[in-house]
Design a protein around this motif. Sequence first.
Motif, PDB file in Angstrom:
ATOM      1  N   ILE A   1       0.821  -1.211   0.000  1.00  0.00           N
ATOM      2  CA  ILE A   1       0.000   0.000   0.000  1.00  0.00           C
ATOM      3  C   ILE A   1       0.857   1.264   0.000  1.00  0.00           C
ATOM      4  CG2 ILE A   1      -1.641   1.324   1.401  1.00  0.00           C
ATOM      5  CD1 ILE A   1      -2.829  -1.352   2.301  1.00  0.00           C
ATOM      6  N   THR A   2       0.493   2.179  -0.902  1.00  0.00           N
ATOM      7  CA  THR A   2       1.075   3.515  -0.939  1.00  0.00           C
ATOM      8  C   THR A   2      -0.069   4.494  -1.149  1.00  0.00           C
ATOM      9  OG1 THR A   2       3.084   2.646  -1.975  1.00  0.00           O
ATOM     10  CG2 THR A   2       2.759   5.034  -2.037  1.00  0.00           C
ATOM     11  N   SER A   3      -0.320   5.373  -0.182  1.00  0.00           N
ATOM     12  CA  SER A   3      -1.462   6.277  -0.307  1.00  0.00           C
ATOM     13  C   SER A   3      -1.301   7.485   0.598  1.00  0.00           C
ATOM     14  CB  SER A   3      -2.763   5.549   0.042  1.00  0.00           C
ATOM     15  OG  SER A   3      -3.858   6.435   0.013  1.00  0.00           O
ATOM     16  N   ALA A   4      -1.732   8.638   0.091  1.00  0.00           N
ATOM     17  CA  ALA A   4      -1.751   9.861   0.890  1.00  0.00           C
ATOM     18  C   ALA A   4      -3.069  10.044   1.628  1.00  0.00           C
ATOM     19  CB  ALA A   4      -1.485  11.072   0.001  1.00  0.00           C
ATOM     20  N   GLY A   5      -3.979   9.077   1.519  1.00  0.00           N
ATOM     21  CA  GLY A   5      -5.255   9.162   2.220  1.00  0.00           C
ATOM     22  C   GLY A   5      -6.420   9.255   1.257  1.00  0.00           C
ATOM     23  N   GLY A   6      -7.594   9.586   1.797  1.00  0.00           N
ATOM     24  CA  GLY A   6      -8.780   9.654   0.954  1.00  0.00           C
ATOM     25  C   GLY A   6     -10.046   9.613   1.780  1.00  0.00           C
ATOM     26  N   GLU A   7     -10.988   8.770   1.382  1.00  0.00           N
ATOM     27  CA  GLU A   7     -12.325   8.742   1.968  1.00  0.00           C
ATOM     28  C   GLU A   7     -12.353   7.914   3.243  1.00  0.00           C
ATOM     29  OE1 GLU A   7     -14.692   7.136  -1.155  1.00  0.00           O
ATOM     30  OE2 GLU A   7     -14.143   8.727  -2.579  1.00  0.00           O
ATOM     31  N   SER A   8     -13.021   8.431   4.267  1.00  0.00           N
ATOM     32  CA  SER A   8     -13.068   7.728   5.549  1.00  0.00           C
ATOM     33  C   SER A   8     -13.876   6.433   5.458  1.00  0.00           C
ATOM     34  CB  SER A   8     -13.642   8.639   6.634  1.00  0.00           C
ATOM     35  OG  SER A   8     -14.952   9.067   6.313  1.00  0.00           O
ATOM     36  N   VAL A   9     -15.022   6.445   4.761  1.00  0.00           N
ATOM     37  CA  VAL A   9     -15.849   5.239   4.656  1.00  0.00           C
ATOM     38  C   VAL A   9     -15.094   4.128   3.948  1.00  0.00           C
ATOM     39  CG1 VAL A   9     -17.948   4.258   3.667  1.00  0.00           C
ATOM     40  CG2 VAL A   9     -18.032   6.487   4.772  1.00  0.00           C
ATOM     41  N   ALA A  10     -14.397   4.474   2.866  1.00  0.00           N
ATOM     42  CA  ALA A  10     -13.605   3.476   2.139  1.00  0.00           C
ATOM     43  C   ALA A  10     -12.466   2.965   3.009  1.00  0.00           C
ATOM     44  CB  ALA A  10     -13.067   4.081   0.848  1.00  0.00           C
TER      45      ALA A  10
ATOM     46  N   ASP B   1       4.646   0.891   1.575  1.00  0.00           N
ATOM     47  CA  ASP B   1       5.799   1.302   0.779  1.00  0.00           C
ATOM     48  C   ASP B   1       5.781   2.820   0.581  1.00  0.00           C
ATOM     49  OD1 ASP B   1       8.045   1.217  -0.841  1.00  0.00           O
ATOM     50  OD2 ASP B   1       6.920   0.739  -2.651  1.00  0.00           O
ATOM     51  N   ASP B   2       6.806   3.491   1.021  1.00  0.00           N
ATOM     52  CA  ASP B   2       7.030   4.917   0.808  1.00  0.00           C
ATOM     53  C   ASP B   2       6.197   5.805   1.739  1.00  0.00           C
ATOM     54  OD1 ASP B   2       8.241   7.150  -0.214  1.00  0.00           O
ATOM     55  OD2 ASP B   2       7.049   7.207  -2.039  1.00  0.00           O
ATOM     56  N   TYR B   3       4.862   5.722   1.669  1.00  0.00           N
ATOM     57  CA  TYR B   3       4.068   6.557   2.575  1.00  0.00           C
ATOM     58  C   TYR B   3       2.644   6.026   2.714  1.00  0.00           C
ATOM     59  CZ  TYR B   3       2.602   8.639  -1.887  1.00  0.00           C
ATOM     60  OH  TYR B   3       2.146   8.820  -3.166  1.00  0.00           O
ATOM     61  N   CYS B   4       2.062   6.319   3.880  1.00  0.00           N
ATOM     62  CA  CYS B   4       0.663   5.982   4.174  1.00  0.00           C
ATOM     63  C   CYS B   4       0.190   7.057   5.143  1.00  0.00           C
ATOM     64  CB  CYS B   4       0.580   4.599   4.798  1.00  0.00           C
ATOM     65  SG  CYS B   4      -1.086   4.058   5.268  1.00  0.00           S
ATOM     66  N   LEU B   5      -0.660   7.950   4.657  1.00  0.00           N
ATOM     67  CA  LEU B   5      -1.050   9.131   5.422  1.00  0.00           C
ATOM     68  C   LEU B   5      -2.563   9.200   5.604  1.00  0.00           C
ATOM     69  CD1 LEU B   5       1.197  11.739   3.529  1.00  0.00           C
ATOM     70  CD2 LEU B   5       1.779  10.481   5.611  1.00  0.00           C
ATOM     71  N   SER B   6      -2.991   9.963   6.599  1.00  0.00           N
ATOM     72  CA  SER B   6      -4.395  10.284   6.792  1.00  0.00           C
ATOM     73  C   SER B   6      -5.233   9.008   6.924  1.00  0.00           C
ATOM     74  CB  SER B   6      -4.865  11.185   5.645  1.00  0.00           C
ATOM     75  OG  SER B   6      -6.143  11.687   5.872  1.00  0.00           O
ATOM     76  N   SER B   7      -6.296   8.865   6.118  1.00  0.00           N
ATOM     77  CA  SER B   7      -7.176   7.703   6.248  1.00  0.00           C
ATOM     78  C   SER B   7      -6.474   6.396   5.933  1.00  0.00           C
ATOM     79  CB  SER B   7      -8.407   7.860   5.350  1.00  0.00           C
ATOM     80  OG  SER B   7      -8.043   7.945   3.998  1.00  0.00           O
ATOM     81  N   CYS B   8      -5.404   6.439   5.152  1.00  0.00           N
ATOM     82  CA  CYS B   8      -4.611   5.239   4.907  1.00  0.00           C
ATOM     83  C   CYS B   8      -4.042   4.713   6.214  1.00  0.00           C
ATOM     84  CB  CYS B   8      -3.491   5.531   3.910  1.00  0.00           C
ATOM     85  SG  CYS B   8      -2.345   4.142   3.642  1.00  0.00           S
ATOM     86  N   ALA B   9      -3.509   5.613   7.037  1.00  0.00           N
ATOM     87  CA  ALA B   9      -2.931   5.207   8.318  1.00  0.00           C
ATOM     88  C   ALA B   9      -4.014   4.959   9.361  1.00  0.00           C
ATOM     89  CB  ALA B   9      -1.965   6.282   8.809  1.00  0.00           C
ATOM     90  N   SER B  10      -4.946   5.922   9.509  1.00  0.00           N
ATOM     91  CA  SER B  10      -5.936   5.862  10.586  1.00  0.00           C
ATOM     92  C   SER B  10      -6.897   4.700  10.456  1.00  0.00           C
ATOM     93  CB  SER B  10      -6.735   7.168  10.638  1.00  0.00           C
ATOM     94  OG  SER B  10      -5.938   8.230  11.090  1.00  0.00           O
ATOM     95  N   TYR B  11      -7.244   4.317   9.226  1.00  0.00           N
ATOM     96  CA  TYR B  11      -8.255   3.295   9.023  1.00  0.00           C
ATOM     97  C   TYR B  11      -7.711   2.031   8.357  1.00  0.00           C
ATOM     98  CZ  TYR B  11     -11.214   7.413   9.804  1.00  0.00           C
ATOM     99  OH  TYR B  11     -11.784   8.538  10.327  1.00  0.00           O
ATOM    100  N   VAL B  12      -6.975   2.178   7.270  1.00  0.00           N
ATOM    101  CA  VAL B  12      -6.534   0.996   6.519  1.00  0.00           C
ATOM    102  C   VAL B  12      -5.433   0.256   7.276  1.00  0.00           C
ATOM    103  CG1 VAL B  12      -5.652   0.115   4.335  1.00  0.00           C
ATOM    104  CG2 VAL B  12      -7.124   2.139   4.341  1.00  0.00           C
ATOM    105  N   MET B  13      -4.302   0.907   7.489  1.00  0.00           N
ATOM    106  CA  MET B  13      -3.182   0.248   8.149  1.00  0.00           C
ATOM    107  C   MET B  13      -3.554  -0.250   9.538  1.00  0.00           C
ATOM    108  SD  MET B  13       0.625   1.673   9.122  1.00  0.00           S
ATOM    109  CE  MET B  13       0.104   2.111  10.786  1.00  0.00           C
TER     110      MET B  13
END
Length: 249
Positions: free
Chosen positions: A61-70, A88-100
Amino acid sequence: MIHWNTLCAVALTLAAGVFPTACSDPTQARDLEEEAVVGRVTMDFAMQMALAMSDGKVPVITSAGGESVAGLAAGTILAEHDSSIIVDDYCLSSCASYVMAGANHVEFRDRAVVGFHDNAHLDYSIYAEVWPERGCYQRTYEMEREIYARNTGGERFLDELHERLAPSIISVEEVADESDLNELCMSVSYELTNQYWFPTSQQIEEFMGIEVEGDLCADDAACMRRRLRNLHLTGTVVVGDDVWTLPLD
């Protein structure tokens, strides 16, 4: 191998109609043991991650974030199946708070940057303080806590995040129509004292209960200084336990 229909059912339930009305098994065999899931966190992102898992692949996963529901959908899928991911590289915002947050094992690559800021926990706690009877953001808050509770002690991270970001209320508006929940839950404005928390890999393991492999950029001050210059943030952020003022000299 995780059964695709199970993943599809979880995603459809969480998405509340945002996903297509039916899911089919992927028929194309893949040779790789890993699969990149890159970009904004959307329902397509969550579906791509679920497809990779259904094929027995580890999502990278590499993401700067996005939608909270997703993000909540993706995180719940990971949590339900005690899954591993690679950041890989970065996971920010909803990527970190919800996905990771849904993973029970995370491998960090390329001295990844993992950053947390505004989330359902903060929204709910602010409104519960001002308007406890309204239940604003309660459902997303409960979904988030369920994700974190999958790992022993993981809920502690939400309290740690609240302490480091230190939200404060700016204003509370009167609401004309008390029957309009959307209006009710937009009546409080708040700001974060510190815009982001970039925890160390040790803090991820300790506070989130996630088994960690590899190093984060936040483990090394010089690395974070280089990366923060490219993130175009202003104000203050927390790196590990230290507050940094941006932009850096």
